[in-house]
Design an enzyme around this catalytic site. Sequence first.
Site: not given
Ligand code: 8OZ
Length: 372
Positions: A29, A101, A182, A185, A187, A234, A242, A329-330
């Site tokens: 993101t 995604q 997705h 994480n 969501y 994923r 979160n 990623g990073r």
């Molecule tokens: C970092 C900041 C905002 C969203 C995720 C889509 O963790 C994100 C995300 C990561 O999957």
Amino acid sequence: MHSSDAILFSPFKAGDLQLANRIVMAPLTRNRAPDAIPTPLMADYYTQRASAGLLITEATAISQQGQGYADVPGLYGTEQLDGWTRVTDSVHAVGGKIVVQLWHVGRVSHTDLQEGGAPPVAPSAITAKTKTVLIKDGVPTFVPTSAPRALRAQEIPGIVHTYHAAARNAVETAAFDGVEIHAANGYLIDQFLKDGSNRRTDDYGGSIENRARFLLEVVRAVTSAVGGGRTGIRLAPVTTSNDAYDSAPQPLFEYVMAQLATLHLAYIHIIEGATGGPRVLPDRPFDYPALKAAYARAGGKGAWMVNNGLDKALAEEALHNGADLVAFGRPYIANPDLAERLRHGGPLNEGDRATYYGGGAKGYTDYQLLHK
Ligand code: 8OZ
């Protein structure tokens, strides 16, 4: 090429996706899409990184209700699809492969981002102990997420259909090579899966089968739109992101694997440990080889993609231990030519945290290549 590099740089076919190497750019993101519309700068950013075998875009909202952060892109408007078409055309012109995604944040949102200032939606009306990012006077600002309302059962088919429509538009209109669902994480899909966020007493809550129902409906809707061979998913069994929490993730995710095995997906993408954090969590043990075995035992043939805090040595070890693809990623933030840098054994640029989220070209498309 060093002989030990061979495994990272061997071609691989994941479903319908013919990939030049095993290196995947993980979704990141970056909050650079005002009005949720992908920009030409984003096309440059992804194109710079197209030597990865596969690019997975940043999480992309399937609807306004699915939006949870300032300036993240969408897939639900004509201008958004046009913006993405510029990205995919540019990536394809240099021989890259790119999937988008598909994202619905569920409760990880804020009333400021919802139509008419409505509350975000979730399986249950439980506020996540987490923050989102709004942009106030041009400055990215972290704020607590808003209290969600519980979805009515009758609303769920509409959301499932939104995934179907987004997947079809992504492939047919925006020329993506495929889509990644997705389901990680914390969501919406993960909120349904895990008992920390799902207290429903209808067909979508309670037993493992019920909590996995929404995920499986979404996967079937997406594969019916674009085919299993163009669909990845994923998952993050024990992430702490979160406020995600399940009291018994091993049987939950092994059940999910057995169900996914029959749907002929291109790949399964697993975040091992805490997203962007420790790979092993003492208070959240998880047996990943058993997860992979559950998928294989049920006949799953999709590529096995692993992610989280990998370096070259860990990536090679994962491939030697049976993974098919390794996602970074990073490292991709600051190393557009990460594939080449892995081939040479480094060095890697350090990313500038201050420009991770929001802004323009600085800290986005201006990182140096090893060889120009
Ligand atoms: C970092 C900041 C905002 C969203 C995720 C889509 O963790 C994100 C995300 C990561 O999957």
